[in-house]
Design a protein around this motif. Structure first.
Motif, mmCIF file in Angstrom:
data_model
loop_
_atom_site.group_PDB
_atom_site.id
_atom_site.type_symbol
_atom_site.label_atom_id
_atom_site.label_comp_id
_atom_site.label_asym_id
_atom_site.label_seq_id
_atom_site.Cartn_x
_atom_site.Cartn_y
_atom_site.Cartn_z
ATOM 1 N N TYR A 156 0.835 -1.208 0.000
ATOM 2 C CA TYR A 156 0.000 0.000 0.000
ATOM 3 C C TYR A 156 0.867 1.254 0.000
ATOM 4 O O TYR A 156 0.614 2.206 -0.755
ATOM 5 C CB TYR A 156 -0.919 -0.010 1.218
ATOM 6 N N ASP A 157 1.913 1.273 0.840
ATOM 7 C CA ASP A 157 2.795 2.445 0.874
ATOM 8 C C ASP A 157 3.559 2.617 -0.433
ATOM 9 O O ASP A 157 3.874 3.741 -0.837
ATOM 10 C CB ASP A 157 3.794 2.310 2.030
ATOM 11 N N ILE A 158 3.864 1.510 -1.104
ATOM 12 C CA ILE A 158 4.599 1.572 -2.369
ATOM 13 C C ILE A 158 3.742 2.183 -3.473
ATOM 14 O O ILE A 158 4.215 2.992 -4.272
ATOM 15 C CB ILE A 158 5.069 0.162 -2.782
ATOM 16 N N LEU A 159 2.456 1.809 -3.505
ATOM 17 C CA LEU A 159 1.602 2.165 -4.639
ATOM 18 C C LEU A 159 0.599 3.276 -4.359
ATOM 19 O O LEU A 159 0.065 3.868 -5.304
ATOM 20 C CB LEU A 159 0.837 0.924 -5.127
ATOM 21 N N CYS A 160 0.318 3.558 -3.109
ATOM 22 C CA CYS A 160 -0.808 4.444 -2.808
ATOM 23 C C CYS A 160 -0.382 5.663 -2.000
ATOM 24 O O CYS A 160 0.553 5.607 -1.195
ATOM 25 C CB CYS A 160 -1.889 3.675 -2.033
ATOM 26 N N GLU A 161 -1.086 6.728 -2.224
ATOM 27 C CA GLU A 161 -0.931 7.952 -1.442
ATOM 28 C C GLU A 161 -2.277 8.647 -1.404
ATOM 29 O O GLU A 161 -3.298 8.066 -1.804
ATOM 30 C CB GLU A 161 0.147 8.849 -2.051
ATOM 31 N N ALA A 162 -2.297 9.893 -0.948
ATOM 32 C CA ALA A 162 -3.576 10.596 -0.770
ATOM 33 C C ALA A 162 -4.369 10.691 -2.071
ATOM 34 O O ALA A 162 -5.605 10.659 -2.064
ATOM 35 C CB ALA A 162 -3.318 11.984 -0.205
ATOM 36 N N GLY A 163 -3.694 10.798 -3.215
ATOM 37 C CA GLY A 163 -4.387 10.955 -4.492
ATOM 38 C C GLY A 163 -4.885 9.662 -5.095
ATOM 39 O O GLY A 163 -5.461 9.673 -6.186
ATOM 40 N N GLY A 164 -4.654 8.537 -4.413
ATOM 41 C CA GLY A 164 -5.109 7.250 -4.925
ATOM 42 C C GLY A 164 -3.954 6.285 -5.100
ATOM 43 O O GLY A 164 -2.825 6.545 -4.666
ATOM 44 N N CYS A 165 -4.205 5.179 -5.760
ATOM 45 C CA CYS A 165 -3.203 4.135 -5.974
ATOM 46 C C CYS A 165 -2.775 4.120 -7.433
ATOM 47 O O CYS A 165 -3.572 4.375 -8.339
ATOM 48 C CB CYS A 165 -3.751 2.763 -5.576
ATOM 49 N N GLN A 166 -1.503 3.781 -7.649
ATOM 50 C CA GLN A 166 -0.970 3.763 -9.006
ATOM 51 C C GLN A 166 -1.690 2.748 -9.875
ATOM 52 O O GLN A 166 -1.936 1.615 -9.469
ATOM 53 C CB GLN A 166 0.528 3.411 -8.986
ATOM 54 N N SER A 176 4.650 -6.381 -11.178
ATOM 55 C CA SER A 176 5.384 -7.190 -10.207
ATOM 56 C C SER A 176 6.831 -6.722 -10.094
ATOM 57 O O SER A 176 7.370 -6.564 -8.989
ATOM 58 C CB SER A 176 5.329 -8.663 -10.623
ATOM 59 N N ASN A 177 7.472 -6.481 -11.233
ATOM 60 C CA ASN A 177 8.856 -6.011 -11.213
ATOM 61 C C ASN A 177 8.973 -4.678 -10.481
ATOM 62 O O ASN A 177 9.913 -4.466 -9.691
ATOM 63 C CB ASN A 177 9.379 -5.858 -12.645
ATOM 64 N N TYR A 178 8.022 -3.781 -10.745
ATOM 65 C CA TYR A 178 8.068 -2.454 -10.125
ATOM 66 C C TYR A 178 7.897 -2.549 -8.611
ATOM 67 O O TYR A 178 8.677 -1.964 -7.843
ATOM 68 C CB TYR A 178 6.981 -1.575 -10.728
ATOM 69 N N VAL A 179 6.870 -3.277 -8.172
ATOM 70 C CA VAL A 179 6.593 -3.361 -6.736
ATOM 71 C C VAL A 179 7.736 -4.040 -6.005
ATOM 72 O O VAL A 179 8.212 -3.560 -4.969
ATOM 73 C CB VAL A 179 5.257 -4.105 -6.497
ATOM 74 N N VAL A 180 8.211 -5.180 -6.526
ATOM 75 C CA VAL A 180 9.274 -5.920 -5.843
ATOM 76 C C VAL A 180 10.581 -5.118 -5.812
ATOM 77 O O VAL A 180 11.369 -5.233 -4.862
ATOM 78 C CB VAL A 180 9.488 -7.301 -6.508
ATOM 79 N N SER A 181 10.802 -4.282 -6.836
ATOM 80 C CA SER A 181 12.022 -3.452 -6.834
ATOM 81 C C SER A 181 12.044 -2.483 -5.657
ATOM 82 O O SER A 181 13.112 -1.974 -5.282
ATOM 83 C CB SER A 181 12.133 -2.681 -8.153
ATOM 84 N N LYS A 182 10.884 -2.232 -5.062
ATOM 85 C CA LYS A 182 10.782 -1.332 -3.917
ATOM 86 C C LYS A 182 10.906 -2.077 -2.580
ATOM 87 O O LYS A 182 10.888 -1.440 -1.522
ATOM 88 C CB LYS A 182 9.453 -0.579 -3.947
ATOM 89 N N PHE A 183 10.992 -3.412 -2.643
ATOM 90 C CA PHE A 183 11.136 -4.193 -1.420
ATOM 91 C C PHE A 183 12.511 -3.927 -0.802
ATOM 92 O O PHE A 183 13.487 -3.682 -1.537
ATOM 93 C CB PHE A 183 11.009 -5.691 -1.705
#
Length: 581
Positions: free
Chosen positions: A538-548, A572-579
């Motif tokens: 959620y923190d990776i993809l979402c903020e006050a303006g919504g989710c990516q 998947s590549n994008y999200v996991v790269s933020k792990f």
């Protein structure tokens, strides 16, 4: 139906007294006109109210419904990754297809038995044998191959044979009034129990289906025309218009979901009233008049009219399917995304992402060798929302560690969890735990579609892993989930945004399922208390303006999710790269 066949056989004491072709035509006159009218109505309404990706699916479903093979179509696509049933306008026609297939076989079976041994007794034994075999098959297959058990004729025939046995049980015999009252009371009680007790968590149809079927059979055996329960005006109206009501009830339910009104009591009440109105109009203006009109024509004329009607509507539906929902209606910038298709092979479905009917034995081949043969092993454990991390983790693992993917559709990594609808889930998790005990991976990643489970139960898994000495435990929080396919929401939003050139937004807040941020916070607090790592998608993809909605600029190749939540490979590549490393 059993009475129609048997009375025809008895009239001549030979099979010649019953005409299979007349029987088939009578069934066709009863079923096809109202079904064709429904399909034609949906095609017309879909042109105005459905975006191409939804219209394309509707076209395919209409072809299968009019061809009476929709049970096979939906069975072959009954996996977790297929369109939600709430979005399938003709899902209910699977049972009509099963019924039609039964009609094709049943009279031939009775005629064959009658030729060999005329009389009621051989027919009773034949129906009873078929009933027992079909029920036994249903009970055995329901936990092992749930899609086959649910959709196919061999495991559903017993329900229709039960009606035939009820007729034969009362052939030239009636129960006394007191016994009829008792039978009716028993039948109503069984149906009420079924409504109150049975839910989606039970294996179905299986042994539990005996409860409502027995209730219906008991009411048929009672045959109380003067009953206050079945003889009142409302019950008689429901019975008279039952087929047309059946046809319209599910499209109305889907329409409420399409308009996001399922939680509105007023909207649901209006939907019920409209279903009753449409069902009545269909019965009075189409079903009954068409049946009476066609019955007056010669069999050849009847056949031509019915076949032409089916082919005309099916041909239009097939055209809609082939043209991707006539996506030329869309602005050119939206056409690619309207026909987006995802290859499930990226999740290794059927091998490392088990289907509900599969056991854990297939998972033995799901440990990547790695290019540099590193000794460190990382285990990815969970349901399909763990599997959608595999493409990204596999890319990250290259030359660093070996990745083991042990995932199962609809089965979260919760030890001891019994799920009747997923009969192998508990055993699969136990086998994975044994593998951990033997291989002792350096890191275990736990992921799942947490907002649909009681996620707090994952503490059993975490405590067990900690007691076993697993060095690192990562708990991955819930991914954004949308109320329907993300691409559909994007197209709807952009289509309405004509003033700004139909541009798709990079972030969306509308259409998100509730409780996402709350569940994420609760899981984060739990992980901190338990002393394990928490990864917030959620923190990776979402903020006050919504989710990516995209990993970069709005483009089909950058789409984050291909359905209502599962990641594409770029997602998947994008999200996991933020792990964290």
């Amino acid at each position: 139906m059993t009475s129609i066949v048997i009375q025809g056989l008895y009239r001549s004491k030979t099979a010649a007294g019953f005409s299979v072709s007349r029987f088939y035509l009578a069934r066709a006159r009863r079923i096809i006109p109202a079904l064709a009218a429904l399909c034609a109505s949906l095609l017309i309404l879909g042109w105005f109210f459905l975006i191409p990706i939804e219209y394309e699916k509707l076209g395919g479903h209409i072809v299968s419904a009019l061809g009476f093979f929709s049970n096979y179509k939906f069975r072959s696509r009954a996996g977790y990754f297929n369109p939600a049933s709430q979005e399938n306008w003709l899902l209910h026609t699977w049972s009509l297809s099963v019924e039609w297939q039964f009609y094709l076989v049943f009279p031939l079976m009775l005629m064959t038995v009658w030729k060999l041994r005329p009389g009621i007794v051989p027919l009773k034994y034949t129906l009873a044998t078929g009933f027992i075999l079909s029920l036994a098959l249903s009970v055995v297959l329901s936990p092992l191959r749930p899609s086959d058990a649910f959709y196919l004729l061999p495991t559903r025939a017993w329900e229709m044979l039960a009606g035939g046995l009820a007729y034969l049980a009362t052939y030239r015999h009636e129960f006394s009034k007191p016994n009829s009252k008792r039978l009716e009371a028993l039948g109503l009680a069984l149906i009420i129990v079924a409504v109150l007790v049975l839910d989606e968590n039970r294996s179905w149809p299986g042994i539990w289906a005996v409860v409502p079927v027995s209730g219906a059979v008991a009411i048929l055996l009672a045959n109380r025309a003067e009953s206050a329960w079945t003889g009142n005006a409302l019950s008689q109206w429901l019975g008279t218009h039952s087929y047309s009501l059946y046809l319209w009830h599910w499209p109305m339910a889907v329409a409420l979901g399409h308009l996001d009104l399922r939680n509105s009591a007023v909207a649901v009440l209006c939907g019920l009233i409209l279903t009753g109105l449409l069902g009545t109009l269909s019965s009075r203006l189409i079903e009954n008049p068409a049946r009476k009109y066609l019955a007056q024509e010669k069999p050849f004329v009847q056949s031509i009219v019915l076949i032409f009607g089916i082919l005309f509507i099916a041909a239009n539906a097939q055209y809609i399917k082939e043209t991707h929902g006539v996506n030329s209606r869309l602005p050119e910038s939206l056409r690619d995304i309207s026909s987006f298709k995802f290859d499930y092979e990226f999740y290794r479905e059927g091998r490392c992402l088990l289907r509900p009917e599969q056991t854990a034995t297939a998972l033995s081949l799901c440990i990547d060798a790695g290019h540099a043969q590193p000794s460190e092993i990382v285990l990815l454990w969970g349901d399909s929302y763990a599997a959608h991390l595999y493409p990204g983790l596999s890319k990250m693992a290259t030359g660093k560690w070996r990745l083991a993917q042990m995932t199962s559709i609809g089965c979260p990594p919760i030890l001891g969890l019994e799920m009747p609808a997923k009969p192998h889930c508990k055993a699969t998790n136990d086998i994975i735990l044994d593998w951990i005990r033997n291989e002792m991976p350096n890191r275990v990643i736990l992921a799942g579609n947490w907002i649909i489970y009681d996620w707090q139960q994952v503490s059993r898994t975490v405590d067990t892993l900690k007691s076993m000495g697993v060095k690192r435990i990562d708990l991955v929080g819930p991914a954004p989930m949308w109320k329907k396919n993300l691409s559909s929401i994007l197209i709807e939003t952009a289509w309405k945004n004509e003033a700004h050139g139909h541009v798709m937004p990079n972030r969306l807040s509308q259409g998100l399922k509730p409780r996402l941020s709350q569940t994420d916070r609760e899981m984060k607090d739990y992980a901190q208390r338990a002393g394990i790592n928490f990864i917030s998608v959620y923190d990776i993809l979402c903020e006050a303006g919504g989710c990516q909605a995209f990993v970069d600029e709005p483009h089909i190749d950058n789409l984050i999710a291909w359905d209502n939540g599962h990641f594409t490979v770029p997602g998947s590549n994008y999200v996991v790269s933020k792990f964290p490393p």
